[in-house]
Design a protein around this motif. Structure first.
Motif, PDB file in Angstrom:
ATOM      1  N   ARG A 169       0.801  -1.204   0.000  1.00  0.00           N
ATOM      2  CA  ARG A 169       0.000   0.000   0.000  1.00  0.00           C
ATOM      3  C   ARG A 169       0.840   1.262   0.000  1.00  0.00           C
ATOM      4  NH1 ARG A 169      -3.046   0.533   5.463  1.00  0.00           N
ATOM      5  NH2 ARG A 169      -4.571   0.913   3.847  1.00  0.00           N
ATOM      6  N   LYS A 204      -5.279   5.656  -1.754  1.00  0.00           N
ATOM      7  CA  LYS A 204      -6.254   4.632  -1.380  1.00  0.00           C
ATOM      8  C   LYS A 204      -7.214   5.205  -0.343  1.00  0.00           C
ATOM      9  CE  LYS A 204      -3.576   0.522  -2.465  1.00  0.00           C
ATOM     10  NZ  LYS A 204      -2.211   1.027  -2.766  1.00  0.00           N
ATOM     11  N   THR A 258     -10.004   4.192   2.607  1.00  0.00           N
ATOM     12  CA  THR A 258     -10.357   3.028   3.408  1.00  0.00           C
ATOM     13  C   THR A 258     -11.211   3.445   4.606  1.00  0.00           C
ATOM     14  OG1 THR A 258      -9.447   1.039   4.414  1.00  0.00           O
ATOM     15  CG2 THR A 258      -8.300   3.081   4.895  1.00  0.00           C
ATOM     16  N   ASP A 259     -11.730   2.453   5.327  1.00  0.00           N
ATOM     17  CA  ASP A 259     -12.435   2.707   6.586  1.00  0.00           C
ATOM     18  C   ASP A 259     -12.282   1.460   7.458  1.00  0.00           C
ATOM     19  OD1 ASP A 259     -14.289   0.777   5.759  1.00  0.00           O
ATOM     20  OD2 ASP A 259     -15.751   2.248   5.084  1.00  0.00           O
ATOM     21  N   ILE A 314     -13.394  -1.910   5.827  1.00  0.00           N
ATOM     22  CA  ILE A 314     -12.500  -2.330   4.736  1.00  0.00           C
ATOM     23  C   ILE A 314     -11.178  -2.855   5.303  1.00  0.00           C
ATOM     24  CG2 ILE A 314     -11.139  -1.502   2.763  1.00  0.00           C
ATOM     25  CD1 ILE A 314     -13.401   0.543   2.242  1.00  0.00           C
ATOM     26  N   GLU A 315     -10.656  -2.167   6.326  1.00  0.00           N
ATOM     27  CA  GLU A 315      -9.371  -2.586   6.908  1.00  0.00           C
ATOM     28  C   GLU A 315      -9.479  -3.959   7.565  1.00  0.00           C
ATOM     29  OE1 GLU A 315      -6.060  -0.622   6.921  1.00  0.00           O
ATOM     30  OE2 GLU A 315      -7.351  -0.559   5.168  1.00  0.00           O
ATOM     31  N   ARG A 360      -9.536  -6.486   4.833  1.00  0.00           N
ATOM     32  CA  ARG A 360      -8.240  -6.598   4.174  1.00  0.00           C
ATOM     33  C   ARG A 360      -7.273  -7.450   5.007  1.00  0.00           C
ATOM     34  NH1 ARG A 360      -3.838  -3.716   2.459  1.00  0.00           N
ATOM     35  NH2 ARG A 360      -3.649  -2.457   4.322  1.00  0.00           N
ATOM     36  N   HIS A 392      -2.839   7.749   3.140  1.00  0.00           N
ATOM     37  CA  HIS A 392      -4.054   7.390   2.414  1.00  0.00           C
ATOM     38  C   HIS A 392      -5.202   8.242   2.942  1.00  0.00           C
ATOM     39  CE1 HIS A 392      -3.850   4.680   5.940  1.00  0.00           C
ATOM     40  NE2 HIS A 392      -5.167   4.792   5.967  1.00  0.00           N
ATOM     41  N   GLY A 399      -8.966   8.297   4.942  1.00  0.00           N
ATOM     42  CA  GLY A 399      -9.832   7.472   5.783  1.00  0.00           C
ATOM     43  C   GLY A 399     -10.268   8.186   7.049  1.00  0.00           C
TER      44      GLY A 399
END
Lengths: 123, 331
Positions: free
Chosen positions: B66, B154, B156-157, B160-161, B164, B226, B228
């Motif tokens: 990432r 990227k 994210t939240d 999502i993390e 992942r 990123h 978020g």
């Protein structure tokens, strides 16, 4: 198992030798040698403390799961039942079993680590 | 292709300092697996300059992991600096002609980045009680910076993390009941959605340069930036893996939640609840545990050979020891 020397004594002798030659190495290899010595120390602790740690883990998991078994199969079942939601933080015995497992494993892997909740050093 | 960094720095001295500028110093400071840091200096037409070169030593693969490119990193440092964040001063972003590959140059500032020094060295005793508040303050201009267009950061939240890292964990084949329980627990406690902001992404003790007199001098190492939840940056600096032996001081091993949050609010940040920070802190421990597993796998699968890698795998139990306490306390 033979006792003259015991396996953990072999590990200990290798660790001591690595520590002895470390000062003669270039910085990168001196660092890696320290890691290698730590690995030997971990092997030593696993050999000496591992059987009791595994027995305690087996006790904790089998009392939650309600049946006996070997460590590997109990561990697989424990993981699967947590994943399915059958076991949660509220299930009696789950956190207690995991606390014992975490405490025993950190004592083998990284005994100097100060986990969350450790009080400040004295003085 | 090997790059002659020293020769590149000599060219750079002339380019930045004017014709005839001579390199007075060039020293490699540290190197991770893929990143090099060099301290260098020259005597230019406007006087001496002390600089830092940050360059990637292996080709950048945007699909892998990432991390962002160093050009993007430099752009974010400049954008957040313009908003008043304490970040390095970017002196030059390297181009093809510089022959140094992917790299940028920043002005060197004095200070300390070693986490254990910040938590334990008597030189920081006087300023230490103020550091958590300052860390809250310094995040405000970072989070208030609109992500510069075209960088494709990227987004994210929490949900999502979790997904992942669970995917990465499943792929390792490891069976660790504490990690399993942390995944299940966090899934049930994802905080409500929030307006996403620019995040530093690796905001922790170790990536911040501290000065014994003034405190936070500069926020470094932007490669995981990123977009978020702003609480993500706060939770990461509260993760016990970065408290360097002082778990009793939740912010970086030097301060308390209340000071971090108060500093953030006082500097104009949207107030954040401590439970939200604790969610990201717990996810931080879980994330670091999964990353340690991944580093072991890179050795098992023959990608890297260093003895460091399997030993890092034995640090998963550090995160488990932390997680089991957090699970007991609850969010």
């Amino acid at each position: 198992m033979i006792t003259h020397p015991r396996t953990e004594e072999l590990a200990e002798s290798v660790r001591l030798w690595i520590d002895e030659i470390r000062p003669t190495l270039d910085p990168r290899n001196a660092f890696l040698a320290r890691v290698a010595a730590n690995a030997m120390a971990t092997i030593y602790r696993e050999l000496t403390q591992g059987p009791a740690a595994e027995a305690a883990a087996v006790d904790g998991m089998s009392s939650v799961l309600g049946h006996e078994g070997a460590f590997a199969e109990l561990n697989t079942e424990f993981c699967a039942r947590i994943r399915s939601g059958a076991l949660t933080v509220e299930t009696p015995g789950v956190l207690a079993a995991l606390q014992v497992m975490a405490r025993n494993q950190i004592a083998i892997d990284q005994p100097s680590y100060r986990p969350e909740g450790t009080p400040p050093p004295a003085g | 292709m090997t790059v002659d960094v020293r020769a590149g720095l000599e060219r750079l001295a002339e380019r930045l300092g004017g014709a005839g500028a001579r390199l007075t110093e060039a020293q490699r400071l540290s190197g991770g697996a893929s990143m090099e840091t060099w301290a260098f200096g020259f005597e230019g037409k406007d006087g001496p300059e002390s600089l830092i070169l940050r360059r990637r030593s292996v080709p950048f693969d945007p699909e892998n992991g990432r991390a962002i490119s160093l050009q993007t990193e430099a752009a974010l440092i400049q954008a957040t600096g313009a908003k008043g964040a304490r970040v390095p001063h970017v002196r030059h972003v390297c181009e093809e002609a510089d022959g140094l590959g992917e790299a940028y140059v920043m002005v060197r500032v004095a200070g300390e980045t070693l986490g254990r020094k910040i938590t334990s060295d008597p030189r920081f005793d006087a300023v230490r009680p103020d550091l958590a508040r300052q860390c809250g303050e310094v995040l405000v201009p970072i989070h208030a910076t609109p992500p510069p267009p075209g960088l494709n950061l990227k987004v994210t939240d929490g949900q999502i993390e979790i997904e992942r890292y669970e995917e990465i964990y499943r792929a390792t084949g490891a069976e660790r009941p504490i990690l399993e329980l942390a995944f299940q627990y966090l899934r049930k406690h994802v905080p409500p959605p929030v307006e996403p902001t620019l995040l530093h992404g690796d905001f922790r003790n170790g990536n911040i340069m501290f000065d014994p007199q003034i405190g936070v001098a500069s926020v470094l190492d932007w490669e995981l930036a990123h977009v978020g939840d702003p609480a993500e940056d706060m939770g990461w600096i509260c993760t016990n893996s970065w408290r360097f032996g002082r778990p009793d001081r939740p912010v970086g091993g030097f301060g308390d939640y209340a000071d971090l949050l108060a500093g953030y609010a006082a500097a104009g940040g949207r107030p954040i609840e401590v439970s939200r920070v604790r969610f990201w802190q717990m996810l931080g421990s879980l994330r670091w545990g999964v990353m340690c597993l991944g580093m072991y796998l890179s050795w098992r699968d023959g990608v890297t050979k260093s003895v460091e890698r399997p030993m890092i795998g034995r640090r998963v139990s550090e995160t488990e020891a932390d997680l089991v306490v957090l699970l007991e306390e609850g969010l």
